[in-house]
Each structure stands twice: as C-alpha cells, then as structure tokens.
Design a protein around this motif. Structure first.
Motif, PDB file in Angstrom:
ATOM      1  N   ARG A 255     -14.615  -8.858   6.907  1.00 31.17           N
ATOM      2  CA  ARG A 255     -14.881  -8.740   5.471  1.00 31.17           C
ATOM      3  C   ARG A 255     -16.218  -8.055   5.186  1.00 31.17           C
ATOM      4  O   ARG A 255     -16.361  -7.335   4.203  1.00 31.17           O
ATOM      5  CB  ARG A 255     -14.851 -10.139   4.842  1.00 31.17           C
ATOM      6  N   ASP A 256     -17.204  -8.238   6.072  1.00 31.85           N
ATOM      7  CA  ASP A 256     -18.542  -7.688   5.816  1.00 31.85           C
ATOM      8  C   ASP A 256     -18.586  -6.172   5.908  1.00 31.85           C
ATOM      9  O   ASP A 256     -19.365  -5.526   5.222  1.00 31.85           O
ATOM     10  CB  ASP A 256     -19.546  -8.253   6.833  1.00 31.85           C
ATOM     11  N   HIS A 257     -17.790  -5.593   6.779  1.00 30.53           N
ATOM     12  CA  HIS A 257     -17.979  -4.171   7.060  1.00 30.53           C
ATOM     13  C   HIS A 257     -16.753  -3.298   6.837  1.00 30.53           C
ATOM     14  O   HIS A 257     -16.813  -2.089   7.028  1.00 30.53           O
ATOM     15  CB  HIS A 257     -18.496  -3.997   8.494  1.00 30.53           C
ATOM     16  N   LEU A 258     -15.644  -3.902   6.485  1.00 30.52           N
ATOM     17  CA  LEU A 258     -14.472  -3.099   6.158  1.00 30.52           C
ATOM     18  C   LEU A 258     -14.172  -3.277   4.673  1.00 30.52           C
ATOM     19  O   LEU A 258     -14.164  -4.410   4.171  1.00 30.52           O
ATOM     20  CB  LEU A 258     -13.246  -3.536   6.972  1.00 30.52           C
ATOM     21  N   LEU A 259     -13.926  -2.194   4.007  1.00 27.06           N
ATOM     22  CA  LEU A 259     -13.574  -2.253   2.594  1.00 27.06           C
ATOM     23  C   LEU A 259     -12.356  -3.165   2.441  1.00 27.06           C
ATOM     24  O   LEU A 259     -11.357  -2.997   3.167  1.00 27.06           O
ATOM     25  CB  LEU A 259     -13.247  -0.823   2.137  1.00 27.06           C
ATOM     26  N   PHE A 260     -12.451  -4.111   1.561  1.00 30.06           N
ATOM     27  CA  PHE A 260     -11.400  -5.126   1.363  1.00 30.06           C
ATOM     28  C   PHE A 260     -11.127  -5.944   2.631  1.00 30.06           C
ATOM     29  O   PHE A 260     -10.131  -6.650   2.736  1.00 30.06           O
ATOM     30  CB  PHE A 260     -10.086  -4.492   0.871  1.00 30.06           C
ATOM     31  N   GLY A 261     -11.974  -5.782   3.643  1.00 31.49           N
ATOM     32  CA  GLY A 261     -11.841  -6.590   4.857  1.00 31.49           C
ATOM     33  C   GLY A 261     -10.769  -6.119   5.827  1.00 31.49           C
ATOM     34  O   GLY A 261     -10.454  -6.811   6.797  1.00 31.49           O
TER      35      GLY A 261
ATOM     36  N   ASN B 146      -3.689  -5.709   2.976  1.00 35.13           N
ATOM     37  CA  ASN B 146      -3.744  -6.975   2.242  1.00 35.13           C
ATOM     38  C   ASN B 146      -2.474  -7.215   1.430  1.00 35.13           C
ATOM     39  O   ASN B 146      -2.382  -8.209   0.707  1.00 35.13           O
ATOM     40  CB  ASN B 146      -4.958  -6.992   1.305  1.00 35.13           C
ATOM     41  N   ASP B 147      -1.534  -6.313   1.506  1.00 39.83           N
ATOM     42  CA  ASP B 147      -0.333  -6.460   0.686  1.00 39.83           C
ATOM     43  C   ASP B 147       0.740  -7.327   1.345  1.00 39.83           C
ATOM     44  O   ASP B 147       1.829  -7.494   0.796  1.00 39.83           O
ATOM     45  CB  ASP B 147       0.269  -5.080   0.348  1.00 39.83           C
ATOM     46  N   TRP B 148       0.476  -7.833   2.519  1.00 39.44           N
ATOM     47  CA  TRP B 148       1.409  -8.795   3.119  1.00 39.44           C
ATOM     48  C   TRP B 148       1.324 -10.108   2.334  1.00 39.44           C
ATOM     49  O   TRP B 148       0.334 -10.343   1.640  1.00 39.44           O
ATOM     50  CB  TRP B 148       1.037  -9.059   4.586  1.00 39.44           C
ATOM     51  N   GLY B 149       2.299 -10.935   2.491  1.00 36.49           N
ATOM     52  CA  GLY B 149       2.290 -12.190   1.742  1.00 36.49           C
ATOM     53  C   GLY B 149       1.430 -13.274   2.368  1.00 36.49           C
ATOM     54  O   GLY B 149       1.486 -14.428   1.952  1.00 36.49           O
ATOM     55  N   THR B 150       0.624 -12.935   3.367  1.00 35.74           N
ATOM     56  CA  THR B 150      -0.168 -13.950   4.066  1.00 35.74           C
ATOM     57  C   THR B 150      -1.468 -14.248   3.303  1.00 35.74           C
ATOM     58  O   THR B 150      -2.006 -13.359   2.644  1.00 35.74           O
ATOM     59  CB  THR B 150      -0.530 -13.460   5.487  1.00 35.74           C
TER      60      THR B 150
END
Ligand SMILES: Cc1ncc(COP(=O)(O)O)c(C=O)c1O
Length: 460
Positions: A43-49, A56-60
């Motif tokens: 999360r600190d170094h990747l945009l949107f983690g 991030n579009d998975w349902g997890t």
C-alpha cells in the motif's frame, strides 16, 4: 440493477445474501494472513496498493497474492491451491506456463531478449498465423490494446477516412477511440475514461450489436474507415450474434467501402482459427492478443493481401518519420519464441478438442444448478468460454447486457467460490477451461456454486 429489482430479477434473498457476504469476507480474512500482510506492505509504494488498479476489482476484501501458477491451478501465498477458471482473463487460456512455451522462453532467455531485429521465429510465426487465420500478412504488438490501436491507425491511413464504428458495450483494451456508449440511444463518451481531452464522438460511431439497419445507416455517409468488432461481444457479458447477422453485416460493411476488423482476443476460445474462421466470416483484418504467446506479453494483427497493399502504399506515400505505430520492444525475440511455441505446440486442435468438450459439460452443469435453484438465469457459451448471466434469456445487444450486470452480486458469488477453492473472472461471471482443466475441476466449480447459491437463494 437496483436493490428493489434484485430479488425479482435474480431470484435472490438479498438479506441472506448480505449475511453470506459478511461470513465470506471474514472467512477470507482468516484464511489469508500472508496476502493481507503483503497487501498492507504494498500500500505504501504502489498506487492503490497494487501493480494495476484493476487488481482491486476482485471481490476479495484485500488483494489476493499469488505464489505460483501452473496449468489450471493458482497457488496463493497462504498455500491455498485454487482451480483457476479465470486463467488471467484469457492470457492463460492454454494453461499457466504451458510446457512448450516455458521451454522456448527458457531457451531464449540465454540468447537475448531484444535486439530490434528478427530471428528465424518471425518467419515461422508469420507462416503459422497465415495458415491458421487465412489472412496472409501479419504484424506484431505488445498487447491486444496496441494491436487494435495500430490496425485502426493503418486503416485510417489506408482509407483516408477518419471515423471508426464500434458496438455499444464493446471493449477492445485501452485504445481510447472505442470508449463511446449509447445512452438512451444517443452516443456519449464513456465518463469513466480518465484524462481524455479529445472528443471521441467526432470520430467514433456507435451502434447496437445485432441491429443491421443501424449499421447500414451509420455507414451510409461513406466516412467510416473500419468496423472494429468482436464477433461475439464478450466484455459486457456475452452477446451472441443472431443467426445470419455477420453474413448480412459483412455485405453492408463492404457495400459502404468500410473495412472489417475482427478482434478475436477472447473469441479465440471458439477454435484454432477463432470465431470468424469457424463461422465463415472473412474479415479484412484480425487482431489477437492475450494467449497468443501462451501468456508472454505480445499480440498480432493480420490483414488481407489487398489491404496490405493499401497499407504499404499509405506508408510509402507518407512523409518520412514516426508512423505512430509500434513500440521498441514489439516483436522482441522472447515474444517471438513464445508465439512460435504457442502456435505450433500449444494452441492445437487436440487442445481445443479437450477444452470444447469440457466446456460443454461445464455449461450443462451450470444450467442444471441454476434450474435446481429456480433462478431466472441463463448460460452462454463460445467454445471454451462460458458465462452465466442474470437474465432468463441471453441479451441481444450491449444495452440489454448492461442492464443485467450486477457487480455487487457478482463479487459476492466470486468470493464464495474463491473461499471454496475456485477462481472465476472478476468481471461478470466468465469461466474458461484450459487443456489442463479436468472433469474433477468442473465438478468442483459446480459444487461450489451450488453450495453458495443454497445460502443466498429464496427458500420456497
Ligand atoms: C476483445 C478484447 N480486445 C482487446 C483487449 C485488450 O487486451 P490487453 O488488455 O491485453 O491489451 C481485451 C481485453 O480484455 C479484449 O477483451
């Protein structure tokens, strides 16, 4: 779909579904401590983690992290082995790391990756593509997006026409030109498109799929260079062409001097030559990305001899300088080696034989589960690609398909499946089978869906 429509339109007990979702999220949290830790660290170094925001579009509840993938299976960093029906949303349609591709890549890895020059593989790949798709002349790109971008540019140059035509609800990668929708019958630029400064409506025409009269009318001014289409729409849920649609559409397109580009990136699920070849459609150009290198990034586009002559003339007659087509790594030696192996040893009739038969069994199993739960859903299939949709009969165009999409419900089902060891595509409800998928894998998917549906459908 609104909250009020959902129970009647989907046959679900929504409060029960919400309880199920909460349980599944808790279960996922508990079972994935290492993924959770890696997600927090990233999360600190990747945009949107994540490496790409779509991850991030998975349902997890947080990004699942993978340790390795092989054949029809993905093993996550917490040691769960998942049966994979997503298959990298087609990038791994022939299984993860197919052995001939892995061997070719390993061989090439010590012989150089990129020189901006051809190897012997280039000639072999050209011959293979020509034979397979019936189009004689080919070029390469690093992604299907780029292949679409380049063919559209070539065709605008070759025809001297600025416009292209696409079907409502289409997706052809991040080529900007296609992000135009019909809203209440009127074309609008898709408002999710970030940073777009040119008005796409000036040069992109959009009509509904399966509407021949609209296609004819939209091409009538003779200013459309090409129709860029999937032969079956697959990105807004699946929309099949009506019987005879393409034969008629092709005549209309030709009559207006427009060219037809078939994007077979997903419909290569149909068979070794894609949907067009199987159905006797003869496009002027064809695009294929994703699985063509067995998952190694690359893409191809081919064209008829007549079109190739026009394209070559356009280049010769243009002033010297940048064409706007190509990237430095396009056609690199690693990608060519991967494509050679994929085309000659992986995307074979035998592989398709297995995949198509198994996909039939999957579709039949899904229909049976849906019927057992009394759900007003249908199953659509294009070769090795199968999807269940939240409507009793398959949608006929992009607007109909769009109306029945339900991201919340999709995610809930996908998470329920994931917690039961099965992964399907995070967008709509698409499932692919690959050469390594087995009857047991299919039974596992059907069983997992059955179990999840038992918990969320209305009780009689
Ligand atoms: C039909 C079609 N064409 C092109 C693309 C773009 O592929 P890529 O994202 O690999 O560039 C996609 C991606 O989903 C697609 O579905």
């Amino acid at each position: 779909m609104t909250q009020e429509q959902r129970p009647t339109r989907t046959g679900l007990d929504w409060p029960r579904a919400q309880t199920f979702l909460a349980q599944e999220r808790a279960r996922f949290h508990e079972a994935h401590p290492r993924s959770a830790a890696l997600a927090a660290r990233a999360r600190d170094h990747l945009l949107f983690g994540v490496p790409l925001h779509w991850m991030n579009d998975w349902g997890t509840p947080f990004a699942l992290h993978v340790d390795h993938a092989s054949g029809a299976q993905v093993t996550d960093v917490d040691g769960h082995t998942l049966t994979d029906f997503c298959l990298g949303d087609t990038g791994a349609m022939f299984g993860h790391s197919p052995a001939p591709v892995a061997a070719a890549v390993a061989r090439q890895a010590t012989r150089g990756f990129t020189t901006m020059l051809a190897t012997e593989d280039a000639a072999v790949v050209g011959e293979q593509l020509a034979q397979r798709f019936g189009l004689p002349v080919w070029q390469f790109a690093m992604s299907a997006t780029d292949a679409n971008r380049y063919i559209v540019r070539w065709l605008r140059a070759a025809t001297g026409r600025k416009k292209i035509l696409v079907f409502n609800g289409c997706y052809h990668g991040t080529i900007e030109d296609v992000f135009v929708d019909l809203v209440d019958g009127r074309p609008v630029q898709r408002d999710s498109l970030l940073g777009q400064v040119h008005n796409l409506l000036d040069t992109t025409v959009v009509v509904e799929f399966n509407d021949l009269a609209a296609l004819d009318a939209a091409l009538a001014d003779g200013d459309v260079a090409c129709v860029l289409a999937e032969p079956v729409m697959t990105n807004i849920g699946m929309v099949l062409p009506e019987p005879g649609y393409w034969a008629e559409a092709q005549q209309i397109i030709r009559r207006h001097g427009t060219l037809l580009v078939m994007d077979e990136t997903h419909t290569i699920s149909t068979g070794p030559g894609g949907y067009a070849r199987a159905q006797g459609i003869a496009p002027d150009a064809l695009v294929l990305g994703k699985p063509v290198g067995g998952g190694v990034p690359c893409a191809v586009y081919g064209m008829s001899a007549e079109l190739a002559a026009r394209v070559e003339r356009a280049k010769r007659e243009a002033p010297p300088g940048h064409s706007g087509i190509g990237t430095t790594l396009t056609g690199n030696m690693l990608a060519m080696a991967a494509m050679r192996a994929a085309l000659t040893e992986v995307m074979t009739p035998a592989a398709y034989g297995h995949m198509l038969a198994l996909a039939q069994r999957l579709a039949a199993g899904l229909r049976e589960v849906i019927a057992r739960h009394g759900l007003p859903w249908c199953v659509t299939q294009v070769g090795a690609r199968t999807e269940f949709q939240f409507c009793p009969t398959p949608p006929r165009n992009g607007s109909e398909a769009d109306r029945i999409l339900d991201g919340e419900l999709e995610h809930l089902i996908h998470l329920g499946l994931l917690n039961r060891g099965v992964m399907i595509t995070p967008f709509h409800n698409m499932m692919l089978v690959c050469p390594q998928t087995t009857d047991e894998h299919v039974a596992q998917l059907i069983g997992a869906l059955d179990e999840a549906l038992t918990q969320i459908t209305q009780k009689a």
